[in-house]
Design a protein around this motif. Structure first.
Motif, mmCIF file in Angstrom:
data_model
loop_
_atom_site.group_PDB
_atom_site.id
_atom_site.type_symbol
_atom_site.label_atom_id
_atom_site.label_comp_id
_atom_site.label_asym_id
_atom_site.label_seq_id
_atom_site.Cartn_x
_atom_site.Cartn_y
_atom_site.Cartn_z
ATOM 1 N N ILE A 213 23.038 -18.503 91.547
ATOM 2 C CA ILE A 213 23.567 -19.763 91.028
ATOM 3 C C ILE A 213 22.933 -20.941 91.760
ATOM 4 O O ILE A 213 22.777 -20.915 92.977
ATOM 5 C CB ILE A 213 25.092 -19.813 91.220
ATOM 6 C CG1 ILE A 213 25.743 -18.544 90.677
ATOM 7 C CG2 ILE A 213 25.683 -21.050 90.567
ATOM 8 C CD1 ILE A 213 25.396 -18.204 89.259
ATOM 9 N N SER A 214 22.582 -21.967 91.022
ATOM 10 C CA SER A 214 22.019 -23.162 91.647
ATOM 11 C C SER A 214 23.022 -24.306 91.727
ATOM 12 O O SER A 214 22.976 -25.114 92.648
ATOM 13 C CB SER A 214 20.771 -23.625 90.890
ATOM 14 O OG SER A 214 21.097 -23.948 89.543
ATOM 15 N N ASN A 215 23.965 -24.358 90.765
ATOM 16 C CA ASN A 215 24.900 -25.486 90.769
ATOM 17 C C ASN A 215 26.064 -25.214 89.821
ATOM 18 O O ASN A 215 25.963 -24.407 88.901
ATOM 19 C CB ASN A 215 24.180 -26.772 90.341
ATOM 20 C CG ASN A 215 24.948 -28.019 90.739
ATOM 21 O OD1 ASN A 215 25.953 -27.943 91.437
ATOM 22 N ND2 ASN A 215 24.479 -29.167 90.286
ATOM 23 N N ILE A 216 27.179 -25.902 90.077
ATOM 24 C CA ILE A 216 28.346 -25.838 89.198
ATOM 25 C C ILE A 216 28.736 -27.266 88.843
ATOM 26 O O ILE A 216 28.921 -28.109 89.725
ATOM 27 C CB ILE A 216 29.536 -25.129 89.885
ATOM 28 C CG1 ILE A 216 29.156 -23.707 90.289
ATOM 29 C CG2 ILE A 216 30.751 -25.105 88.959
ATOM 30 C CD1 ILE A 216 30.219 -23.009 91.116
ATOM 31 N N ARG A 217 28.853 -27.527 87.552
ATOM 32 C CA ARG A 217 29.278 -28.850 87.078
ATOM 33 C C ARG A 217 30.464 -28.659 86.145
ATOM 34 O O ARG A 217 30.289 -28.339 84.976
ATOM 35 C CB ARG A 217 28.136 -29.563 86.355
ATOM 36 C CG ARG A 217 26.915 -29.855 87.223
ATOM 37 C CD ARG A 217 25.891 -30.678 86.451
ATOM 38 N NE ARG A 217 24.699 -30.946 87.246
ATOM 39 C CZ ARG A 217 23.637 -30.156 87.275
ATOM 40 N NH1 ARG A 217 23.622 -29.042 86.549
ATOM 41 N NH2 ARG A 217 22.591 -30.458 88.025
ATOM 42 N N GLY A 218 31.667 -28.824 86.689
ATOM 43 C CA GLY A 218 32.855 -28.559 85.892
ATOM 44 C C GLY A 218 32.904 -27.091 85.525
ATOM 45 O O GLY A 218 32.770 -26.218 86.383
ATOM 46 N N SER A 219 33.058 -26.801 84.241
ATOM 47 C CA SER A 219 33.094 -25.403 83.797
ATOM 48 C C SER A 219 31.701 -24.841 83.532
ATOM 49 O O SER A 219 31.553 -23.660 83.220
ATOM 50 C CB SER A 219 33.942 -25.281 82.529
ATOM 51 O OG SER A 219 33.385 -26.064 81.485
ATOM 52 N N GLU A 220 30.671 -25.675 83.665
ATOM 53 C CA GLU A 220 29.297 -25.248 83.422
ATOM 54 C C GLU A 220 28.666 -24.712 84.709
ATOM 55 O O GLU A 220 28.688 -25.372 85.750
ATOM 56 C CB GLU A 220 28.453 -26.413 82.898
ATOM 57 C CG GLU A 220 28.910 -26.963 81.557
ATOM 58 C CD GLU A 220 28.586 -26.009 80.417
ATOM 59 O OE1 GLU A 220 27.541 -25.334 80.495
ATOM 60 O OE2 GLU A 220 29.375 -25.944 79.449
ATOM 61 N N VAL A 221 28.099 -23.507 84.616
ATOM 62 C CA VAL A 221 27.430 -22.881 85.758
ATOM 63 C C VAL A 221 25.943 -22.783 85.456
ATOM 64 O O VAL A 221 25.540 -22.226 84.432
ATOM 65 C CB VAL A 221 28.004 -21.479 86.042
ATOM 66 C CG1 VAL A 221 27.247 -20.808 87.182
ATOM 67 C CG2 VAL A 221 29.492 -21.580 86.379
#
Length: 289
Positions: A213-221
């Motif tokens: 995983i590189s990043n999490i933005r809200g519910s978006e992975v």
């Protein structure tokens, strides 16, 4: 007398073996039951992935009626029978905060907090056996953007079955392998002829590993391959952190700062001042799948 820290499978096995040789002991366990990882922190469909013939604890085999690969429910029943058979009586809810060797008396001084009374109790004996296992403290990675995730975030120790999650889109965080049934069966067979860690490595080499995983933005992975997916729940399958090295003092040759044995096999278990470690050094008595 010996002090055993931990009442999991290896702690119980140690207690039974000491009893077999008429050696007195005391067990300190921070949970309120024996084998707490199996009873409280394991998923329902868990099975031993090694043949029962090589998975039984000392001095008591599995019942003949048990299948080749023992289920969680069966293993817990076996551990309870083992517990009763050898009349093991741990001191529960004792969290060890310090264990150090006193050169003057040539004994171990162990200080454990009674979690019910909040009092620190002291135990002084000649021998110390650390049987805290590899599953000491659940580890959850601190990923970028995790705090923005609106759904549930769990560690794998909180997962029991998929019933509560069957309508959700789930992300399992960790090093995720896609392994065929045939490859898994081959790994099990190989473990009967070569060291288990070597068999695990071979299976890993031929299995497919998903990107990290590189990043999490809200519910978006967002994954490292630039793919982005929405999830409702995150389950961290990121394992555990060993904490033994934080309270075990006076034998610097034994553990590094990550709680891993400094010495290589077969001398990984023994300290210079007589502190054997049953299974906190990466050679677990019992493994899970």
């Amino acid at each position: 007398m010996a002090i055993i820290v931990g009442a999991g499978p290896s702690g119980l096995a140690t207690a039974a073996s000491l009893s077999f040789h008429s050696i007195p002991y005391i067990i300190l366990e921070r949970e309120d039951c024996s084998a707490s990882v199996w009873k409280k922190y394991s998923y329902d469909r868990l099975h031993l992935h090694l043949d029962k013939q090589i998975s039984a604890l000392p001095h008591l085999q599995f019942p003949d009626s048990y299948p080749k690969f023992v289920s969680r429910k069966e293993f817990i029943s076996y551990l309870d029978d083992y517990f009763s058979h050898f009349k093991i009586n741990p001191s529960y809810r004792r969290c060890v905060e310090l264990a150090e060797f006193d050169e003057a008396t040539e004994k171990w001084i162990v200080k454990a907090r009674n979690l019910d009374s909040n009092q620190v109790e002291e135990f002084i004996e000649r021998f110390l056996i650390v049987a805290t296992g590899e599953t000491c403290d659940p580890y959850t990675a601190d990923m970028q953007g995790l705090k923005s995730f609106p759904g549930d975030v769990l560690h794998s120790t909180q997962y029991r079955n998929g019933k509560a999650l069957e309508t959700r889109k789930l992300w399992l965080s960790g090093r995720i392998h896609i392994v065929s049934k045939e490859i898994l069966e081959l790994g099990v067979k190989l473990s009967g002829y070569i060291p288990v860690n070597v068999a695990d490595w071979l299976v890993g080499m031929v299995s497919q590993v998903l990107p990290t995983i590189s990043n999490i933005r809200g519910s978006e992975v967002e994954f490292e391959n630039s793919e982005t997916h929405a999830f409702d729940t995150i389950v961290f399958c990121t394992g555990f952190k060993r904490s033994t090295h934080l309270w075990l003092k006076g034998d610097d040759c034994l553990l590094n700062e990550d709680g891993i044995a400094k010495q290589s096999f077969p001398n990984h278990w023994k300290g210079e001042i007589g502190c054997p470690e049953e299974d906190c050094l990466g050679q677990t008595l019992m493994r899970k799948t």
